[in-house]
Enzyme design. Structure first.
Site, PDB file in Angstrom:
ATOM      1  N   PRO A 223     -14.180  -5.111   1.039  1.00 29.16           N
ATOM      2  CA  PRO A 223     -15.801  -4.644   1.147  1.00 29.16           C
ATOM      3  C   PRO A 223     -17.120  -5.031   1.808  1.00 29.16           C
ATOM      4  CG  PRO A 223     -15.554  -6.100  -0.231  1.00 29.16           C
ATOM      5  CD  PRO A 223     -14.235  -5.965  -0.261  1.00 29.16           C
ATOM      6  N   TYR A 224     -16.539  -5.671   2.443  1.00 30.17           N
ATOM      7  CA  TYR A 224     -16.728  -6.610   3.954  1.00 30.17           C
ATOM      8  C   TYR A 224     -17.006  -6.231   5.555  1.00 30.17           C
ATOM      9  CZ  TYR A 224     -18.414  -8.730  -0.631  1.00 30.17           C
ATOM     10  OH  TYR A 224     -19.229  -9.155  -1.876  1.00 30.17           O
TER      11      TYR A 224
ATOM     12  N   GLU B 123     -25.832 -17.899   5.322  1.00 33.75           N
ATOM     13  CA  GLU B 123     -26.296 -16.521   6.434  1.00 33.75           C
ATOM     14  C   GLU B 123     -27.284 -16.835   7.543  1.00 33.75           C
ATOM     15  OE1 GLU B 123     -24.160 -15.998   6.452  1.00 33.75           O
ATOM     16  OE2 GLU B 123     -22.750 -15.716   4.196  1.00 33.75           O
TER      17      GLU B 123
ATOM     18  N   GLN C  55     -11.304 -11.927  -3.261  1.00 34.27           N
ATOM     19  CA  GLN C  55     -12.569 -11.951  -2.872  1.00 34.27           C
ATOM     20  C   GLN C  55     -13.100 -12.680  -3.202  1.00 34.27           C
ATOM     21  OE1 GLN C  55     -14.649 -11.713   0.270  1.00 34.27           O
ATOM     22  NE2 GLN C  55     -16.265 -12.282  -1.245  1.00 34.27           N
ATOM     23  N   CYS C  56     -13.122 -14.208  -3.706  1.00 39.97           N
ATOM     24  CA  CYS C  56     -13.825 -15.340  -4.948  1.00 39.97           C
ATOM     25  C   CYS C  56     -15.108 -15.316  -3.873  1.00 39.97           C
ATOM     26  CB  CYS C  56     -13.477 -16.503  -4.232  1.00 39.97           C
ATOM     27  SG  CYS C  56     -11.633 -16.704  -4.573  1.00 39.97           S
ATOM     28  N   GLN C  57     -16.270 -14.677  -3.309  1.00 42.63           N
ATOM     29  CA  GLN C  57     -17.448 -15.140  -3.245  1.00 42.63           C
ATOM     30  C   GLN C  57     -17.959 -13.630  -3.506  1.00 42.63           C
ATOM     31  OE1 GLN C  57     -19.565 -14.649   0.397  1.00 42.63           O
ATOM     32  NE2 GLN C  57     -20.581 -16.758   0.209  1.00 42.63           N
TER      33      GLN C  57
ATOM     34  N   GLY D 279     -16.822  -9.192   7.366  1.00 43.52           N
ATOM     35  CA  GLY D 279     -15.725 -10.553   7.127  1.00 43.52           C
ATOM     36  C   GLY D 279     -15.738 -11.146   5.980  1.00 43.52           C
ATOM     37  N   MET D 280     -15.044 -12.082   5.803  1.00 39.28           N
ATOM     38  CA  MET D 280     -15.394 -13.251   4.610  1.00 39.28           C
ATOM     39  C   MET D 280     -14.404 -14.093   5.757  1.00 39.28           C
ATOM     40  SD  MET D 280     -16.343 -14.272   2.801  1.00 39.28           S
ATOM     41  CE  MET D 280     -16.438 -15.948   1.343  1.00 39.28           C
TER      42      MET D 280
ATOM     43  N   GLU E  18     -18.718 -14.880  12.012  1.00 37.28           N
ATOM     44  CA  GLU E  18     -17.868 -15.768  11.003  1.00 37.28           C
ATOM     45  C   GLU E  18     -17.104 -17.613  11.804  1.00 37.28           C
ATOM     46  OE1 GLU E  18     -17.892 -14.473   8.394  1.00 37.28           O
ATOM     47  OE2 GLU E  18     -18.162 -12.467   8.834  1.00 37.28           O
TER      48      GLU E  18
END
Length: 597
Positions: free
Chosen positions: A352-353, A404, A222-224, A355-356, A382
């Protein structure tokens, strides 16, 4: 925020030097974006003199003044606090990289997943383009072990975290001295051998016992927002977009997936499997994604599959069977889908989200598996990122709402197209309630309640909330009410075409929006509202406006947010296009609640 408590015992010179140390940084500590000078009683004079001197010397500008009369021991004493803000010395508020001088056009990863050590190890080769004359490359890293660097085949010297380019929030800068100075337009290649840290925050490794199948380990990334620097040395800013290729090696029989298009079948070598990927559309670093585990897939449509552990794949295929419908509506609203494939990966519950939006491979949580497709609107969200965020990207995390807010607007519009206007209004009502909750969490005066907060030197994760989603969506709905739904949806398609493959900030958006509607007939402007510093006149109830709640940054209560009050007819107070300009001026230039809406 750093605060200097001033007394009358020391002169202004001492406090000027102290403030300069914080604002400029040292070899051991990075600069801070702002300092507060505070004092009580007779020290308030020293506060004034020091703040004025700092501003006169060009170290920082006075951006806020607070006064008060706190009571101590039954007596009230005057208190003065002055905030001074300095120019951030790097081109991105959340990055140390010098992408204004040298830009990464593409990169090639060659990594092996080592589950025993909990690391990824291998190399990255960067293709560079000089923007200005430069003899150095500065990249973002966090806890990476760098073993060797070459530039155009020659050994290159490097150092980590020097000259104040190191902090808990932003990691460590990797500064590479290039063998020769690059001229504008000149290209070069830099090859870096490295390994990630076992505790890299971008990487989560699950033991077999933590998976559904209980037989094989699992890895996902997870890079964001700024965690790609834990995964590779990079220009970790959304303001830089690069193509990439990758060779990923993993133990058999595991499968590797990435935010790219797979190239051919995996190759078996000595009990390991090698996978190859290509991403031809330039993407920012935060959209790099890797997943590895015992995975199976089912086809959802002509360009989509769903992936998960074999034990859940059938349930996933049922839950997300409307994916192609979402994509078709998205293309009708926003334009061509350019990414080739759209796959979904249902991750373990520790994701943890919800969606990504990784290109070509959206990550989603298994908590969406309701059995009746009732939570599939997350997928609509998404998918909308395929246009807003992935294709048209916020230039920095300070304008995250351009990702967003647009995507939230698109999500509700897609769901409205599928399920009707009443359902769209229901989603909008829920979004308004969520906005109230998130503002209350920070407090209505907090910097992070702005749609464009100041994040210099701040980890963007600290500012993360639903505010850029919901507040951005309401900003766009306000503009749609002014120009009309048909014209606004046409604008969205023009917006995607204009910024496709690039980056934008709120001023780019404002300028293009006004340019797009500059030739509209006067009839358009007859439906506009001449916006005061409260650009919400067609979104919130008039009773709420009369109370001045948005001006004073109070949060609307539930009674003020009924769906039928979100679309009151606009009064005709102006006929010229400057009403649109004033909308943007109020929204972009002012504070939390009227700030950016």
């Amino acid at each position: 925020m750093t605060e200097l408590k001033i007394t009358a015992k020391k002169g202004t010179g001492f406090y000027i030097r102290a403030a300069a140390t914080f604002l400029r940084g040292t070899d051991e500590k990075p600069p801070v974006p702002s300092v507060i000078l505070s004092g009580t009683g007779s020290a308030t004079t020293t506060v004034v003199e020091t703040a004025h001197a700092i501003q006169k010397q060009g170290l920082a500008k006075i951006t806020r003044v607070e006064t008060g009369y706190p009571t101590t021991g039954g007596q009230s004493t005057a208190r003065l606090a002055v905030t001074l803000t300095a120019d951030w010395p790097f081109p991105d508020p959340s990055s140390y990289c010098n992408f204004d001088e040298v830009r990464v056009e593409s990169y090639a990863l060659d990594l092996e997943i080592n589950f025993e050590k909990g690391i990824l190890q291998g190399s990255i080769e960067l293709e560079l383009l000089a923007i200005q004359e430069s003899s150095r490359l500065v990249l973002d890293t966090r806890s990476l072990s760098i073993s060797r660097v070459t530039a155009d085949g020659a050994s290159a010297s490097f150092q980590l975290g020097s000259a104040g380019r190191k902090s808990e929030a932003l990691g460590e800068a990797l500064e590479i001295e290039l063998p020769k100075k690059l001229s504008p337009g000149e290209k070069a290649k830099v090859h870096i051998e490295y390994a990630t840290a076992p505790d890299a925050v971008a990487i989560q490794i699950l033991s077999p016992e933590q998976t559904q199948g209980k037989k094989h380990p699992y890895l996902f990334t997870q890079c964001q927002a700024i965690h790609a620097r834990c995964l590779m040395p990079c220009q970790d800013t959304p303001g830089v977009k690069s193509k990439y290729t990758a060779k990923m090696t993993a133990p058999s029989p595991l499968t590797v997936l990435m935010s790219a298009v797979p190239e051919g079948e995996p190759k078996e070598v000595d009990g390991k499997r090698c996978f190859y990927f290509t991403q031809k559309v330039p993407i920012p670093s935060y959209l790099l994604a890797i997943a590895c585990g015992n995975l199976a897939s089912r086809r959802l449509g002509p360009r989509s599959h769903v992936w998960s552990e074999p034990e859940a794949v059938e349930a996933c295929a049922f839950e997300f069977s409307n994916t192609e419908k979402f994509m078709s509506i998205g293309e009708k609203l926003f334009g061509e889908y350019v990414w080739g494939i759209y796959d979904l990966l249902v991750l373990p519950p520790s994701f943890p989200y919800g969606g990504m939006e990784n290109p070509c491979l959206t990550f989603v949580t298994p908590t969406l598996l309701a059995g009746d497709r009732s939570l599939a609107d997350v997928v609509a969200h998404e998918i909308t990122h395929s246009w807003f965020g992935n294709l048209c990207t916020n230039r920095s995390w300070e304008c995250f709402w351009l990702n967003e807010g647009f995507t939230k607007f698109g999500e509700t519009r897609i769901m409205g197209n599928m399920n009707g206007a009443d359902y769209e209004q229901l989603l909008l009502r829920n979004d308004c309630l969520k906005l109230s909750e998130d503002v209350a969490l920070f407090g209505p005066e907090h910097e992070f309640t702005k749609l464009c907060p100041q994040l210099k030197g701040v980890d963007p994760d600290d500012a993360f909330s639903g505010i850029p989603y919901m507040k951005g969506e309401l900003m766009l709905r306000h503009l749609e009410k002014i120009v009309g739904q048909e014209r606004f949806e046409a604008y969205l398609r023009a917006h995607v075409k204009r910024f496709s493959g690039g980056c934008l900030d709120e001023n780019d958006f404002k300028n293009f929006f006004l340019e797009h509607f500059s030739s509209e007939p006067p009839a358009l402007h007859e439906r506009c509202v001449c916006v005061t510093p409260v650009p919400c006149s067609v979104l919130m109830s008039k009773s709420l406006q009369r109370r001045g709640a948005w001006v004073h940054r109070a949060v609307p209560n539930e009674a003020d947010m009924r769906p039928d009050q979100l679309h009151e007819p606009a009064r005709v107070d102006a006929l010229k296009q400057h009403c649109l300009y004033r909308t943007f001026h109020s929204a972009v230039c002012t504070g939390p609640f009227p700030g950016m809406f």
